[in-house]
Design an enzyme around this catalytic site. Structure first.
Site, PDB file in Angstrom:
ATOM      1  N   CYS A  26       0.860  -1.180   0.000  1.00 46.43           N
ATOM      2  CA  CYS A  26       0.000   0.000   0.000  1.00 46.43           C
ATOM      3  C   CYS A  26       0.899   1.233   0.000  1.00 46.43           C
ATOM      4  CB  CYS A  26      -0.860  -0.028   1.269  1.00 46.43           C
ATOM      5  SG  CYS A  26      -1.853   1.447   1.525  1.00 46.43           S
ATOM      6  N   CYS A  43      -1.324   3.689  -6.453  1.00 48.84           N
ATOM      7  CA  CYS A  43      -2.112   3.055  -5.382  1.00 48.84           C
ATOM      8  C   CYS A  43      -2.370   1.643  -5.867  1.00 48.84           C
ATOM      9  CB  CYS A  43      -3.422   3.817  -5.176  1.00 48.84           C
ATOM     10  SG  CYS A  43      -4.670   2.917  -4.219  1.00 48.84           S
TER      11      CYS A  43
END
Ligand code: DGL
Length: 258
Positions: free
Chosen positions: A75, A183
């Site tokens: 992440c 992302c």
């Protein structure tokens, strides 16, 4: 258990990190993985840094119960908010991610590079440093609400295409040289984005991150000796439905667009 035979931990705010896990299983097929999706607390990308650090630390504590030998923060947002702090606190390898601005810089000439990421990533110090080094021609696009499409398993809906239409409208007449998927959730939206940016290279950091994981474990002599396929365990704070979606995405191939 010998340290090298322990599993590798990996986490994200939800399903995005499954795109990293998929790459990791591909590059390191004999390793065991424990993946934790913190779906109950998603999104991370619109929370402040202290909250994300708190959540990330909680997940690390959960993964430690499985005696992991290393942790991949799958992440970008959690890496930006928490990796440095977690590395100070824990004494085992913690591998993070960053938006692929460096590889994208190779495509830059006289046009622009679009960088899509969460508001948290784009607002962070780590990203500001990255921009100083590889930011020439980069237009940063914070994308609140975009990861939610992947979380809903909505990879090709009219609403998603409307989101991309709105996001990209100001750049319609620009020469777009590359777009960065900053992302991990956006990797699952790559095919949809490719329709809005035909023949634009869409770059993510997954391959490089897993290569770093491999190199780090190799340098520590902590790659498994096993020769059979490893086991993958999926956990989520979001319950069974979230695990079912993660499982489906783990076994879905995303088309390779240039
Ligand atoms: N998948 C995460 C990332 O790579 C963030 C999604 C979110 O929780 O906002 O940044």
């Amino acid at each position: 258990m010998e340290r090298k035979e322990r599993p590798i931990g990996m986490f994200d705010s939800g399903v995005g990190g499954i795109s990293v896990l998929r790459e990791a299983v591909h590059q390191l097929p004999h390793e065991d993985f424990i993946f934790y999706g913190d779906t109950a607390h998603a999104p991370y990308g619109t929370k402040n840094r202290a909250d994300v650090l708190f959540l990330a630390r909680n997940v690390v504590e959960i993964l430690l119960q499985y005696e992991v030998k290393a942790i991949v923060i799958a992440c970008n947002t959690a890496t930006s908010a928490a990796a440095a702090e977690l590395r100070r606190q824990y004494d085992f390898p913690i591998i993070g991610m960053e938006p692929a601005l460096k590889p994208a810089s190779r495509f830059h000439q006289d046009g622009v590079v679009l960088s899509l990421a969460t508001p948290g990533t784009i607002g962070g110090e780590k990203y500001a440093d990255l921009l100083k080094r590889y930011g020439e021609g980069v237009i940063s696009l914070p994308c609140p609400g975009l990861m939610e499409f992947a979380e809903r398993g909505e990879m090709d809906s009219p609403a998603l295409h409307a989101y991309f239409d709105r996001l990209l409208a100001p750049y319609r007449n620009r020469k777009i040289e590359a777009a960065v998927l900053g992302c991990t959730h956006y990797v699952f939206l790559k095919d949809a984005l490719a329709r809005h940016l035909p023949s634009v290279p869409l770059l993510d950091g997954n391959e490089g991150t897993v290569r770093r994981l491999h190199d780090l474990l190799e340098a520590r002599d902590e790659l498994t000796d096993k020769t059979e396929n490893g086991q993958v365990t999926l956990l989520s704070s979001g319950g069974e439905d979230a695990v079912a979606l993660m499982n489906r995405l783990l076994h879905t191939e995303t088309k390779k667009v240039p």
